[in-house]
Design an enzyme around this catalytic site. Structure first.
Site, PDB file in Angstrom:
ATOM      1  N   HIS A 160      -3.811  -0.408   3.798  1.00  0.00           N
ATOM      2  CA  HIS A 160      -4.103   0.684   4.287  1.00  0.00           C
ATOM      3  C   HIS A 160      -4.064   1.007   5.727  1.00  0.00           C
ATOM      4  O   HIS A 160      -3.322   2.418   6.005  1.00  0.00           O
ATOM      5  CB  HIS A 160      -5.647   1.429   4.746  1.00  0.00           C
ATOM      6  N   ARG A 163       3.918   6.938  12.200  1.00  0.00           N
ATOM      7  CA  ARG A 163       4.831   6.998  13.011  1.00  0.00           C
ATOM      8  C   ARG A 163       5.785   6.859  12.842  1.00  0.00           C
ATOM      9  O   ARG A 163       6.718   7.341  12.264  1.00  0.00           O
ATOM     10  CB  ARG A 163       4.252   5.576  13.748  1.00  0.00           C
ATOM     11  N   GLU A 213     -12.746   8.481   2.097  1.00  0.00           N
ATOM     12  CA  GLU A 213     -12.140   6.877   2.242  1.00  0.00           C
ATOM     13  C   GLU A 213     -13.417   5.512   1.939  1.00  0.00           C
ATOM     14  O   GLU A 213     -14.506   5.812   2.318  1.00  0.00           O
ATOM     15  CB  GLU A 213     -12.098   6.458   3.880  1.00  0.00           C
ATOM     16  N   ASP A 244     -16.307   7.476   4.015  1.00  0.00           N
ATOM     17  CA  ASP A 244     -15.978   8.070   5.564  1.00  0.00           C
ATOM     18  C   ASP A 244     -14.714   9.033   5.391  1.00  0.00           C
ATOM     19  O   ASP A 244     -13.772   9.515   5.624  1.00  0.00           O
ATOM     20  CB  ASP A 244     -14.795   6.755   6.472  1.00  0.00           C
TER      21      ASP A 244
HETATM   22 MN    MN Z   1     -12.784   5.402   7.830  1.00  0.00          MN
END
Ligand code: MN
Length: 424
Positions: free
Chosen positions: A141, A150, A207, A241
């Site tokens: 992840h 990035r 998530e 999440d």
């Molecule tokens: Mn999370």
């Protein structure tokens, strides 16, 4: 007495072989019957065992505790008995339900009081969560996200393999499975826009996570070692999440996630004890470079728990499984997370929730968020009804499930499910 985890154990209660809750599991939760106050219960098959009624019937004598702890809105006082007594409690329930034990098996009158069908009760938030911490411990992840946002050549930041990165989340908006919530609004700045704008998120995501619940407090100033960590962990539950990726992208520098995360999170209702999960321990991720001594550990501290995520589209009748992952892909173990969390003397409390971070595996089909599955929306997913999804839409329901299986015993978590409502 047969040990609660023994694969040979059978219950006198008929249990479907596909149930997440055989007699070897016995997870804890809080349930409510119509017109009654909430109380503590244990899941078995499609039933819930009423611990307060079992106590009234005299089953809990050997615990030698105030039996009021079972008539409570939350499991906190039950967990507060300590690991040894919680273990004893799980064994008492196991013995009650054991096919070879006639005590309750041959007492239909008593069964009527102690055992309820899950369909007849309402499951509630099992734990009063004081503090909630979310880690970022899956290497696949973190690599995927670092690659997208990035630099693919330096996807992991320099600290990532030296400490389990985490942030302090918010507990007020953690809800029990089955809830719905409004699509969050916030500041969003498109890459090519000169200024931010305000509106509903266009990139709502799930998530896939597992959380662990703290069952023993530590004293401020003390640190928990990786070896002692398991004594502080009561059990685990599925956790979603929820994240708003566009809000997150704009707000997270330099202090990390804030409003992109704290609008809602979902917890599954049954806390599966760490004891029930012990048979599924497996070797941890090979950590290279070696970690500092306070993060080192011995033995198999990882857990082999297959997990999956489904989407039930707003207009569909059928769920589509969009991810199949496994908790074993975690780079950092729970024991390392807890050792790191307390190494500075930060104290933890009964009922604290520590979540794993998104659990992605190496294969694209095992990624644990839409962000990764659709690679930032560039590769939409197809649902069974033909509809496409880049992110989660209004009316969609997301369901996380998971169970470990070994020696014919299936230890599962039930469901972690929530539905998205249009922005308010
Ligand atoms: Mn999370």
């Amino acid at each position: 007495m047969i040990k609660a985890n023994d694969p040979k154990l059978k219950s006198w209660l008929p249990i479907d072989p596909s149930s997440d809750f055989p007699i070897q599991n016995l997870p804890f939760g809080i349930f409510k019957r119509e017109g009654k106050l909430p109380r503590a219960g244990v899941a078995i098959g499609d039933c819930v065992i009423d611990l307060a009624e079992a106590a009234l019937a005299g089953y809990m004598k050997e615990l030698n505790v105030n039996l009021q702890i079972f008539e409570n809105d939350y499991l906190n006082p039950v967990m507060g008995m300590g690991k040894e007594k919680c273990r004893m409690l799980r064994q008492i329930v196991s013995d009650m339900m054991n096919a070879d034990n006639p005590e309750l098996r041959d007492r239909p009158d008593l069964q009527k009081k102690i055992i309820h069908k899950c369909a007849d009760v309402q499951l509630q938030m099992p734990v009063r969560i004081g503090d909630y911490t979310d880690f970022y411990s899956s290497i696949d992840h973190a690599t995927n996200v670092g690659t997208m946002f990035r630099d693919p050549a330096n996807a992991l930041l320099p600290n990532w393999k030296h400490l389990p990165v985490g942030y302090h989340g918010r507990s007020s908006s953690i809800c029990i499975s089955g809830h719905s919530f409004y699509r969050p609004k916030g500041q969003i700045k498109a890459a090519d826009a000169p200024l931010p704008s305000f509106g509903p998120t266009k990139a709502l995501d799930f998530e896939l996570e597992l959380g662990f619940i703290i069952g023993r407090p530590s004293i401020m100033g003390d640190s928990i070692t990786t070896e002692a960590a398991d004594d502080y962990i009561f059990g685990m539950a599925l956790f979603n999440d929820w994240s708003a990726r566009d809000i997150q992208t704009w707000e997270y520098v330099p202090l990390g996630p804030f409003l992109a995360k704290n609008f809602a999170s979902t917890l599954s209702p049954w806390i599966v004890t760490l004891d029930a999960l012990e048979p599924f321990r497996t070797e941890g991720y090979k950590q290279d470079p070696p970690v500092l001594p306070y993060l080192q550990y011995t033995g198999n501290k990882n857990l082999d728990i297959p997990l999956e995520v489904s989407i039930l589209g707003k207009d569909s009748k059928e769920e589509t499984i969009v991810s199949r992952s496994n908790y074993k892909y975690m780079y950092w173990t729970m024991e390392q997370q807890l050792a790191h969390h307390t190494v500075n003397g930060c104290n933890i409390n009964i009922g604290d929730l520590m979540a794993s971070g998104t659990i992605s595996g190496p294969e694209p089909s095992s990624f644990g968020s839409m962000l990764e599955l659709t690679w930032r929306g560039t590769k939409p997913l197809k649902l069974k009804d033909g509809a496409e999804r880049k992110f989660i839409e209004d009316g969609d329901t997301v369901i996380i499930r998971g169970h470990a299986e070994r020696n014919g015993v299936r230890i599962g978590f039930g469901e972690c499910k929530a539905t998205v409502l249009p922005a308010k």
